[in-house]
Write a protein that holds these residues in place. Structure first.
Motif, mmCIF file in Angstrom:
data_model
loop_
_atom_site.group_PDB
_atom_site.id
_atom_site.type_symbol
_atom_site.label_atom_id
_atom_site.label_comp_id
_atom_site.label_asym_id
_atom_site.label_seq_id
_atom_site.Cartn_x
_atom_site.Cartn_y
_atom_site.Cartn_z
ATOM 1 N N GLU A 143 3.400 -14.073 -13.048
ATOM 2 C CA GLU A 143 3.237 -12.778 -12.419
ATOM 3 C C GLU A 143 4.422 -12.499 -11.503
ATOM 4 O O GLU A 143 4.986 -13.418 -10.906
ATOM 5 N N VAL A 144 4.791 -11.226 -11.409
ATOM 6 C CA VAL A 144 5.869 -10.809 -10.511
ATOM 7 C C VAL A 144 5.368 -9.629 -9.685
ATOM 8 O O VAL A 144 4.392 -8.966 -10.058
ATOM 9 N N VAL A 145 6.040 -9.391 -8.573
ATOM 10 C CA VAL A 145 5.703 -8.258 -7.706
ATOM 11 C C VAL A 145 6.806 -7.213 -7.822
ATOM 12 O O VAL A 145 7.977 -7.513 -7.576
ATOM 13 N N LEU A 146 6.438 -6.003 -8.208
ATOM 14 C CA LEU A 146 7.386 -4.896 -8.270
ATOM 15 C C LEU A 146 7.363 -4.167 -6.929
ATOM 16 O O LEU A 146 6.310 -3.711 -6.478
ATOM 17 N N VAL A 147 8.524 -4.066 -6.287
ATOM 18 C CA VAL A 147 8.650 -3.374 -5.002
ATOM 19 C C VAL A 147 9.150 -1.964 -5.291
ATOM 20 O O VAL A 147 10.321 -1.759 -5.632
ATOM 21 N N LEU A 148 8.278 -0.983 -5.163
ATOM 22 C CA LEU A 148 8.609 0.387 -5.545
ATOM 23 C C LEU A 148 9.253 1.152 -4.392
ATOM 24 O O LEU A 148 9.301 0.691 -3.253
ATOM 25 N N ALA A 149 9.746 2.352 -4.710
ATOM 26 C CA ALA A 149 10.305 3.241 -3.699
ATOM 27 C C ALA A 149 9.195 3.708 -2.752
ATOM 28 O O ALA A 149 8.015 3.654 -3.105
ATOM 29 N N PRO A 150 9.548 4.147 -1.540
ATOM 30 C CA PRO A 150 8.533 4.649 -0.605
ATOM 31 C C PRO A 150 7.658 5.746 -1.227
ATOM 32 O O PRO A 150 8.099 6.478 -2.122
ATOM 33 N N VAL A 151 6.423 5.850 -0.746
ATOM 34 C CA VAL A 151 5.443 6.770 -1.314
ATOM 35 C C VAL A 151 5.958 8.206 -1.342
ATOM 36 O O VAL A 151 5.791 8.932 -2.338
ATOM 37 N N GLU A 152 6.604 8.652 -0.250
ATOM 38 C CA GLU A 152 7.089 10.029 -0.182
ATOM 39 C C GLU A 152 8.108 10.312 -1.284
ATOM 40 O O GLU A 152 8.120 11.392 -1.882
ATOM 41 N N ARG A 153 8.967 9.342 -1.561
ATOM 42 C CA ARG A 153 9.974 9.540 -2.602
ATOM 43 C C ARG A 153 9.337 9.533 -3.980
ATOM 44 O O ARG A 153 9.739 10.301 -4.859
ATOM 45 N N LEU A 154 8.364 8.654 -4.189
ATOM 46 C CA LEU A 154 7.685 8.632 -5.482
ATOM 47 C C LEU A 154 7.053 9.986 -5.774
ATOM 48 O O LEU A 154 7.127 10.496 -6.900
ATOM 49 N N THR A 155 6.429 10.582 -4.758
ATOM 50 C CA THR A 155 5.804 11.894 -4.931
ATOM 51 C C THR A 155 6.851 12.946 -5.294
ATOM 52 O O THR A 155 6.648 13.767 -6.201
ATOM 53 N N ALA A 156 7.982 12.918 -4.594
ATOM 54 C CA ALA A 156 9.049 13.888 -4.851
ATOM 55 C C ALA A 156 9.684 13.689 -6.218
ATOM 56 O O ALA A 156 10.211 14.639 -6.810
ATOM 57 N N TRP A 157 9.631 12.467 -6.728
ATOM 58 C CA TRP A 157 10.267 12.149 -8.011
ATOM 59 C C TRP A 157 9.303 12.239 -9.190
ATOM 60 O O TRP A 157 9.611 11.777 -10.284
ATOM 61 N N GLY A 158 8.125 12.830 -8.979
ATOM 62 C CA GLY A 158 7.211 13.065 -10.086
ATOM 63 C C GLY A 158 6.141 12.022 -10.285
ATOM 64 O O GLY A 158 5.566 11.910 -11.380
#
Length: 215
Positions: free
Chosen positions: A93-108
């Protein structure tokens, strides 16, 4: 007390940002990974998604020709897809570190990743934590391709990471910074700056209270 809480939160956010900066990941070696979501922690500074890897990982046909967001294309995302190799880590198993929530929302991507969802990602392994990956492209189960990067990738590893290598790797040493003291890295200065901001806030609040009492 409120000012101290604000100052502490600023330090916590700062440390989290430093830990997940692009320079902390092996951006010279893009990897492709896919699997099923087993756990989700949604929040700032970065959402984290635990992925059960579908081993052995194989590159999908036509990966380099896939449609990607135009903004990522402008940042060299197409070249990253061309250079991507299958994830060959030993971790199940690996952990994916995503972009901040606000940016994810802005990016669709306004919706959270769900447990049981199948994901694909192209990204980079952390320099110190082999089970941690920061993707620059995330592909959802419904086919949406969401970018995770908005800045150019660093040209090389940070000086601290390079210094842990052997003496036969001078090319990765990077330019010298500071006066050469052990505490001359960016972390003490940035943490100290955050604490100073918190202290200044306390002084300002107390001064305001005194001024109010004198009226």
């Amino acid at each position: 007390m409120k000012s101290m809480i604000v100052g502490g939160a600023a330090v916590h956010l700062l440390l989290g940002t430093l830990h997940h900066g692009w320079e902390d990941f092996r951006t010279e070696r893009p990897l492709y990974v896919s699997g099923t979501v087993t756990e989700v922690r949604w929040g700032n500074p970065h959402p984290e998604v635990r992925l059960r890897v579908a081993a052995p990982v194989r590159l999908p046909s036509g990966l380099a020709r896939r449609s990607i967001p135009p903004e990522l294309e402008e940042l060299g995302g197409r070249d990253v897809l061309r250079r991507a190799q299958p994830f060959d880590g030993r971790d199940a198993e690996v952990v994916l570190v995503l972009a901040p929530v606000e940016r994810l929302t802005a990016w669709g991507m306004p919706d959270e990743v769900e447990e049981g969802e199948r994901l694909e990602a192209v990204g980079y392994v952390h320099r110190e934590h082999a089970d941690e990956i920061r993707p620059e492209l995330l592909v959802r189960q419904d086919g949406r391709a969401i970018r995770q990067r908005s800045v150019p990738l660093p040209e090389g590893p940070p000086p601290a990471a390079a210094s842990s290598g052997s003496a036969t790797e001078p090319a990765e040493a990077g330019p010298a910074t500071g006066s050469g003291n052990a505490g001359s890295g960016p972390l003490p200065w940035l943490v100290g700056g955050a604490l100073l901001v918190g202290g200044a806030t306390v002084v300002a609040v107390r001064a305001g209270r005194k001024g109010g009492n004198g009226r």
